[in-house]
Design a protein around this motif. Sequence first.
Motif, PDB file in Angstrom:
ATOM      1  N   ASP A 263       0.833  -1.214   0.000  1.00 51.57           N
ATOM      2  CA  ASP A 263       0.000   0.000   0.000  1.00 51.57           C
ATOM      3  C   ASP A 263       0.862   1.257   0.000  1.00 51.57           C
ATOM      4  O   ASP A 263       0.603   2.208  -0.728  1.00 51.57           O
TER       5      ASP A 263
ATOM      6  N   LYS B 234      -5.600 -10.402   5.383  1.00 53.39           N
ATOM      7  CA  LYS B 234      -5.495  -8.963   5.091  1.00 53.39           C
ATOM      8  C   LYS B 234      -4.699  -8.716   3.820  1.00 53.39           C
ATOM      9  O   LYS B 234      -5.049  -7.850   3.022  1.00 53.39           O
TER      10      LYS B 234
ATOM     11  N   LYS C 118      -5.628  -7.358  -0.401  1.00 55.00           N
ATOM     12  CA  LYS C 118      -4.915  -6.299  -1.125  1.00 55.00           C
ATOM     13  C   LYS C 118      -4.335  -6.782  -2.449  1.00 55.00           C
ATOM     14  O   LYS C 118      -3.929  -5.971  -3.279  1.00 55.00           O
TER      15      LYS C 118
END
Length: 183
Positions: free
Chosen positions: A66, A100, A104
């Motif tokens: 990210d 998680k 992504k």
Amino acid sequence: MQAVHTLFVTGYRSFELGVFQETDPKIKVIKKVIKTTLEQYLEEGLQWVIIGGNLGVEIWTAQLIDELKEEYPELKFSIIYPYLEFGDNWNEANQAMLQKIVEKADYVDAVSHLSYKDPSQLKNHTHFLLTHVDGAIVVYDDEFSGKSTYFVHDAREYAEKHNFLLHLITMDDLQNAVFDDSV
């Protein structure tokens, strides 16, 4: 430097480094060095970062994505497991961490579409990666063996005959980062 569009990132598992909590300061240093290394390749045209889903270096790399995508929005991220149901036997916290990063990922698949049966699935995973990426960044030092020893051995052999980049991040590289003021 050869054109590198797709890189596999791997290295030590968390337990091999004595890291048992996500707050361990070693993680910050490792992430910093991986991020700096990836940024060099992103400046040269890197498009895809691939991991296999292992705890440790691979998960920490995924956690950086990210951050990297803020500056490099064209960056894509993939998880290619060695086999189906990878990580299903992990504790709840580790499974949640893996979930998680799966959320992504731009692409998720497994080389073997069977549950774990035998070590040949791991060997096939390595072969698949070597033949489908331009290179690998491996947090690994020959003086401190670990599970990545097998990948590094196969990658060195493969690189002798093919245009394949093997970028090792050694313990010295990590130690030097500790003394860098920006950690």
